[in-house]
Motif scaffolding. Structure first.
Motif, short mmCIF file in Angstrom:
data_model
loop_
_atom_site.label_atom_id
_atom_site.label_comp_id
_atom_site.label_asym_id
_atom_site.label_seq_id
_atom_site.Cartn_x
_atom_site.Cartn_y
_atom_site.Cartn_z
N LYS A 285 -4.20 63.29 11.83
CA LYS A 285 -4.99 64.34 11.18
C LYS A 285 -6.47 64.20 11.49
O LYS A 285 -7.22 65.18 11.50
CB LYS A 285 -4.79 64.28 9.66
CG LYS A 285 -3.47 64.89 9.20
CD LYS A 285 -3.35 64.84 7.70
CE LYS A 285 -2.03 65.44 7.24
NZ LYS A 285 -1.87 65.38 5.77
N ASN A 304 -1.28 69.51 13.73
CA ASN A 304 -2.51 69.40 12.93
C ASN A 304 -3.23 70.75 12.91
O ASN A 304 -2.80 71.72 13.55
CB ASN A 304 -3.41 68.28 13.44
CG ASN A 304 -3.92 68.54 14.85
OD1 ASN A 304 -3.56 69.53 15.49
ND2 ASN A 304 -4.76 67.66 15.35
N ASP A 305 -4.33 70.81 12.18
CA ASP A 305 -5.04 72.09 12.00
C ASP A 305 -5.56 72.64 13.32
O ASP A 305 -5.71 73.86 13.47
CB ASP A 305 -6.19 71.92 11.01
CG ASP A 305 -5.69 71.63 9.60
OD1 ASP A 305 -4.52 71.95 9.33
OD2 ASP A 305 -6.47 71.09 8.79
N LYS A 315 1.02 77.49 10.05
CA LYS A 315 1.82 76.27 10.09
C LYS A 315 3.28 76.54 9.78
O LYS A 315 4.18 76.02 10.45
CB LYS A 315 1.24 75.25 9.10
CG LYS A 315 1.94 73.90 9.14
CD LYS A 315 1.23 72.90 8.24
CE LYS A 315 1.89 71.53 8.34
NZ LYS A 315 1.19 70.53 7.50
#
Length: 641
Positions: A285, A304-305, A315
């Motif tokens: 992350k 992850n973002d 997501k």
């Protein structure tokens, strides 16, 4: 005796031999004769208990056929509820269920089921006769009251197939709801935990649960006793080898018998893998690059973002889906053919193009590596993704510039060679003529001077072409208002002193709908070269003629120059715009004229085409944007006034 007669004769024998001591053998014989006569691939007799539970009594398979166990639960339940025959269609077979009823009590005592091949003609009368014999069997069975404990799978109208229950790979058990003692356990317990069934039954279930999980397990046990159905409860059970297994439980209560039916799955390996992936994901992350974790089946198990920002997909859309969701929309003409298998490799590096959710194509760089569990076995793959769109655009720009530079260098080499040759030729010729004049008579000198004049004129034309070429490449675009009619007249006027000028018929057709704004100097070069060529090659034929057609609209200038000269061979037309190319030896030009025309048209944002027939003439058509369309409204109004 026919097959049918033999069948009914056998039914009669079963009826006569029926007694409380022969129930099981009669059931087996009944199914044997029924299956043989009806040619069923599978048949079964089930008893319906006092509380609606269904018990498997006797079944029979056709040993000569590969039979897949059908799902009879819903069909038998429907038969019991409707008290009527039910026929269900499957992919390759049909299931026929007949209720075995007690007419006086109007109660279904059992169910007789047949599995038949599709498109088979059924003898329903024969099936009903089998059901009648089955009714007699159920009556005797009820009178004998031999209902020793045959616990069903659960408390609904389900079948209790003993082979499935005992031989299941999952851990199946029946537990006393008051004491928590095991009443039944299948062999999977021994295979999973290492203890024998006797050892496991000797203690309450809490003896085998991990100390940290006992409180939660007892709480769940109480919830089941209170009637709550449990799905996917996880705890740990001790093994004979000293470690613990993760078990995932489904459990339900039979309120009438006060027993709990439970099924557990060994999820130890999956749980360890998930723990490791979770540990890795918490580290990942913090990584700024886009991180993608793919399981062994090619499905996305972690993002992850940065991946969400990169692809534009949420997501919940990406998680658990195949990797193809990211690979779709790849422009195959601009990128390599990427497959999911390319991601499932260790130490792999790939570059390709993907389509974002908003439709934009971007270039990405992916480095992959294997993720391993504590035992060193592969559990997935890690992909580190970088957006390299800017780098790719720069590489494309650099490649185009290199191509342009290579082309320019090639043209420069050719240009220097040809210019040096074409400049020296007239000078060398003039110097040679001067030497001849030194010892020549007056009349000869005059002839030599004419030849010298011709060489110098050729040199002057060549230098003018070079200057036009240089100006076209270096000068900025300078749009201004052009009086196209005047420009054509001036261009034609300068040729009135050439020989045979008066023999050439000039036809002009000028249609002006709007003011013309263009780069006048470049437009003059275009007109001058095309009209010059037209004069050169029409004066060589009888009745020479040149047509000039002009159409000016708010958007375009369309210029057509046509002659009836000697024309151009088909195999030369595609090359006439090349630098220094001469399509004919009739007139020794520089070979730069049409090249300059094409380059000037390109700089003006236009297009040029040519049509020609040998010995009939040539037609050039040029379309150039009228820059009037780009001027603001107030400037247009001022120019109009």
């Amino acid at each position: 005796m026919t097959k049918k007669d033999q069948f009914y004769h056998n039914l009669l024998r079963i009826q006569r031999s029926l007694s409380s001591d022969t129930i099981k053998s009669c059931m087996e014989s009944l199914l044997y004769f029924a299956q043989e006569y009806l040619e069923s691939s599978y048949c079964v007799i089930c008893k319906v208990g006092e509380y609606g539970d269904v018990y498997h009594c006797v079944s029979r398979y056709d040993q000569g056929k590969k039979v897949t166990m059908p799902s009879l639960e819903q069909i038998i339940t429907k038969t019991i509820e409707t008290k009527e025959m039910v026929i269900a269609q499957e992919d390759t077979h049909e299931i026929i269920c007949l209720p075995i009823k007690n007419i006086q009590l109007n109660k279904v005592m059992g169910v007789l089921s047949f599995v038949q091949q599709k498109d088979t003609e059924y003898d329903f009368f024969a099936m009903e006769q089998v059901a009648i014999i089955g009714e007699n069997l159920m009556d005797v069975l009820h009178q004998k009251n031999t209902t020793k404990v045959q616990l069903p799978v659960n408390n609904s109208f389900n079948l209790s197939f003993k082979p499935f229950f005992t031989d299941s790979y999952n851990l199946c058990c029946i537990t006393d709801s008051d004491s928590g003692d095991y009443l039944f356990m299948n062999q999977s317990w021994e295979r999973t935990l290492g203890y024998s069934i006797e050892e496991l039954k000797a203690y309450n279930f809490s003896n085998w649960v991990h100390p940290d999980d006992i409180n939660e397990t007892i709480k769940v046990f109480q919830d089941v006793c209170d009637g709550k159905v449990i799905r996917s409860f996880i705890n740990r059970y001790r093994t004979k080898w000293g470690d613990y297994k993760y078990l995932e439980w489904d459990a339900t209560l039979d309120e009438d018998r006060r027993v709990i039916y439970a099924v557990a799955r060994d999820i130890t390996s999956q749980h360890e893998n998930h723990e490791k992936l979770f540990f890795q994901s918490t580290i990942l992350k913090a990584v700024q690059d886009s991180i993608l974790v793919i399981d062994l089946e090619g499905k996305i198990s972690y993002i992850n973002d940065a991946v969400i920002s990169l692809t534009g997909y949420p997501k919940n859309y990406l998680m658990g889906r195949p990797l193809d969701v990211i690979l779709k929309g790849v422009d195959r003409s601009k990128t390599i053919n990427v497959e999911v298998s390319d991601f499932l490799k260790d130490d792999n590096y790939i570059e390709f193009q993907i389509e974002r959710r908003d439709g934009e194509h971007i270039w990405i760089e992916v480095r992959t590596s294997v993720l391993e569990d504590v035992y060193g076995d592969a559990i997935g793959f890690l992909g580190i993704i970088k957006d390299i769109t800017h780098r790719k655009k720069y590489e494309d720009t650099l490649m185009k510039r290199n191509e342009e530079l290579s082309k320019a260098n090639k043209e420069l080499d050719n240009f220097v060679y040809r210019v040096s040759h074409d400049l020296r030729a007239p000078i060398t010729s003039a110097l040679g003529l001067i030497e001849l004049c030194m010892e020549a008579s007056l009349e000869e000198v005059k002839e030599y001077l004419k030849l010298q004049q011709r060489s110098l004129v050729k040199l002057d034309d060549f230098i003018r072409d070079i200057l036009n070429y240089s100006r076209n490449n270096r000068m900025e675009l300078k749009p201004n208002r052009v009086e196209i009619k005047d420009l054509i007249d001036v261009t034609l006027e300068q040729y009135k002193f050439i020989s045979n000028y008066k023999l050439v018929k000039i036809t002009k057709e000028i249609n002006i709908e709007n003011h013309l704004y263009c780069d006048e100097s470049r437009l003059a070069v275009i007109l001058n070269n095309l009209i010059s060529n037209a004069y050169k090659f029409t004066t060589l034929v009888p009745n020479p003629e040149i047509k000039v057609e002009v159409n000016v609209s708010p958007n375009d200038l369309v210029l057509v120059i046509e002659d009836n000269g000697i024309g151009i061979k088909n195999d030369h037309i595609s090359k006439i715009f090349d630098m220094f190319y001469r399509a004919t030896d009739v007139n020794n030009g520089s070979g730069l004229g049409l090249y300059i025309v094409r380059e000037a048209v390109k700089r003006l944002g236009g297009e040029i085409s040519v049509e020609s027939i040998l010995n009939e003439g040539t037609k050039f058509k040029i379309t150039i944007p009228n820059l009037w369309s780009i001027f603001p409204k107030e400037i247009k109004e001022k120019a109009t006034n």
